[in-house]
Design a protein around this motif. Sequence first.
Motif, PDB file in Angstrom:
ATOM      1  N   THR A  84       0.862  -1.241  -0.077  1.00 13.19           N
ATOM      2  CA  THR A  84      -0.003   0.021  -0.130  1.00 13.19           C
ATOM      3  C   THR A  84       0.755   1.468  -0.066  1.00 13.19           C
ATOM      4  O   THR A  84       1.780   1.294   0.629  1.00 13.19           O
ATOM      5  CB  THR A  84      -0.876  -0.100   1.207  1.00 13.19           C
ATOM      6  OG1 THR A  84      -1.999  -1.028   0.971  1.00 13.19           O
ATOM      7  CG2 THR A  84      -1.745   1.332   1.386  1.00 13.19           C
ATOM      8  N   GLU A  85       0.403   2.096  -1.024  1.00  8.00           N
ATOM      9  CA  GLU A  85       1.312   3.505  -1.097  1.00  8.00           C
ATOM     10  C   GLU A  85       0.270   4.797  -0.782  1.00  8.00           C
ATOM     11  O   GLU A  85      -0.800   4.636  -1.146  1.00  8.00           O
ATOM     12  CB  GLU A  85       1.741   3.648  -2.304  1.00  8.00           C
ATOM     13  CG  GLU A  85       3.107   2.698  -2.432  1.00  8.00           C
ATOM     14  CD  GLU A  85       3.664   3.027  -3.827  1.00  8.00           C
ATOM     15  OE1 GLU A  85       4.668   3.963  -3.964  1.00  8.00           O
ATOM     16  OE2 GLU A  85       3.743   2.253  -4.680  1.00  8.00           O
ATOM     17  N   VAL A  86       0.435   5.396   0.084  1.00  8.42           N
ATOM     18  CA  VAL A  86      -0.299   6.617   0.804  1.00  8.42           C
ATOM     19  C   VAL A  86       0.715   7.975   0.246  1.00  8.42           C
ATOM     20  O   VAL A  86       1.839   8.039   0.627  1.00  8.42           O
ATOM     21  CB  VAL A  86      -0.503   6.538   1.999  1.00  8.42           C
ATOM     22  CG1 VAL A  86      -1.392   7.770   2.569  1.00  8.42           C
ATOM     23  CG2 VAL A  86      -1.253   5.319   2.398  1.00  8.42           C
ATOM     24  N   LEU A  87      -0.184   8.808  -0.395  1.00  6.28           N
ATOM     25  CA  LEU A  87       0.614  10.220  -0.599  1.00  6.28           C
ATOM     26  C   LEU A  87      -0.235  11.365   0.221  1.00  6.28           C
ATOM     27  O   LEU A  87      -1.568  11.083   0.220  1.00  6.28           O
ATOM     28  CB  LEU A  87       0.340  10.711  -1.806  1.00  6.28           C
ATOM     29  CG  LEU A  87       1.145   9.859  -2.989  1.00  6.28           C
ATOM     30  CD1 LEU A  87       0.971  10.243  -4.398  1.00  6.28           C
ATOM     31  CD2 LEU A  87       2.699   9.826  -2.769  1.00  6.28           C
ATOM     32  N   TYR A  88       0.283  12.151   0.738  1.00  4.20           N
ATOM     33  CA  TYR A  88      -0.515  13.277   1.624  1.00  4.20           C
ATOM     34  C   TYR A  88       0.049  14.467   1.271  1.00  4.20           C
ATOM     35  O   TYR A  88       1.561  14.595   1.333  1.00  4.20           O
ATOM     36  CB  TYR A  88      -0.688  12.754   2.817  1.00  4.20           C
ATOM     37  CG  TYR A  88       0.314  12.350   3.784  1.00  4.20           C
ATOM     38  CD1 TYR A  88       0.776  13.152   4.748  1.00  4.20           C
ATOM     39  CD2 TYR A  88       0.822  11.121   3.867  1.00  4.20           C
ATOM     40  CE1 TYR A  88       1.551  13.021   5.653  1.00  4.20           C
ATOM     41  CE2 TYR A  88       1.669  10.775   4.871  1.00  4.20           C
ATOM     42  CZ  TYR A  88       1.966  11.675   5.726  1.00  4.20           C
ATOM     43  OH  TYR A  88       3.058  11.403   6.531  1.00  4.20           O
ATOM     44  N   LYS A  89      -0.404  15.462   1.209  1.00  5.70           N
ATOM     45  CA  LYS A  89      -0.086  16.903   1.329  1.00  5.70           C
ATOM     46  C   LYS A  89      -0.257  17.420   2.829  1.00  5.70           C
ATOM     47  O   LYS A  89      -1.326  17.062   3.346  1.00  5.70           O
ATOM     48  CB  LYS A  89      -1.012  18.019   0.541  1.00  5.70           C
ATOM     49  CG  LYS A  89      -0.924  17.602  -1.112  1.00  5.70           C
ATOM     50  CD  LYS A  89      -1.583  18.263  -1.833  1.00  5.70           C
ATOM     51  CE  LYS A  89      -1.411  17.933  -3.461  1.00  5.70           C
ATOM     52  NZ  LYS A  89       0.142  17.993  -3.587  1.00  5.70           N
ATOM     53  N   VAL A  90       0.499  18.242   3.128  1.00  3.65           N
ATOM     54  CA  VAL A  90       0.331  19.188   4.485  1.00  3.65           C
ATOM     55  C   VAL A  90       0.636  20.565   4.412  1.00  3.65           C
ATOM     56  O   VAL A  90       1.359  20.923   3.530  1.00  3.65           O
ATOM     57  CB  VAL A  90       1.198  18.582   5.442  1.00  3.65           C
ATOM     58  CG1 VAL A  90       0.877  16.857   5.835  1.00  3.65           C
ATOM     59  CG2 VAL A  90       2.786  18.271   5.388  1.00  3.65           C
ATOM     60  N   THR A  91      -0.031  21.449   5.245  1.00  3.72           N
ATOM     61  CA  THR A  91       0.011  22.649   5.254  1.00  3.72           C
ATOM     62  C   THR A  91       1.156  23.458   6.117  1.00  3.72           C
ATOM     63  O   THR A  91       1.167  24.405   6.138  1.00  3.72           O
ATOM     64  CB  THR A  91      -1.398  23.292   5.824  1.00  3.72           C
ATOM     65  OG1 THR A  91      -1.312  22.861   7.111  1.00  3.72           O
ATOM     66  CG2 THR A  91      -2.510  23.007   4.842  1.00  3.72           C
TER      67      THR A  91
END
Length: 184
Positions: A129-136
């Motif tokens: 499983t691969e997860v991408l996430y953006k953060v502020t």
Amino acid sequence: MLQVRSLGLDGVLEIVPRRHGDARGFFIETYNARRFSDAGIALCFVQDNHSYSAIAGVLRGLHYQLAPRAQDKLLRVIRGAILDVAVDIRRSSASFGKWVAHKISAEKGNQILVPKGFAHGFLTLVPDTEVLYKVTDTYSPEHDRSIRFDDPAIGIEWPPVAGGFQLSDKDLKAPLLADAEVFA
């Protein structure tokens, strides 16, 4: 077209971008500042993160950063599936200590927005499983905190996993919510 749906806790949203597909495959516009703003989500993302988990049962969390370096997170799965969890850790909130869980998968193409003031974690449901996430905000070790994933006061209902959960030492040693430094 962007579908946005509340998941029941203030600001925790499922976002489903439109998928354009044909015999060759598909195209998804996963983030567009104008379209998100038109949907009431006006955030400035400054860092992208990529997480890979080789096996099902990897549990990452519950993580957050304190102010002034708190982070909103926009998360999606590009391969596999996760159970994503957000816990309200704002002491002044009527839903303090409450949690919501939602399945996020590459197949569905959905995303989850976890706002500041929430601890976040996920459990991989399938291998690779691969997860991408953006953060502020960027990562700040001085503001980085975690809460125990199995805190009975929160009572998250994690699905059973063959072989048990795979956790980092940091997550195994995380404090309970009652002992954690959280938002006012």
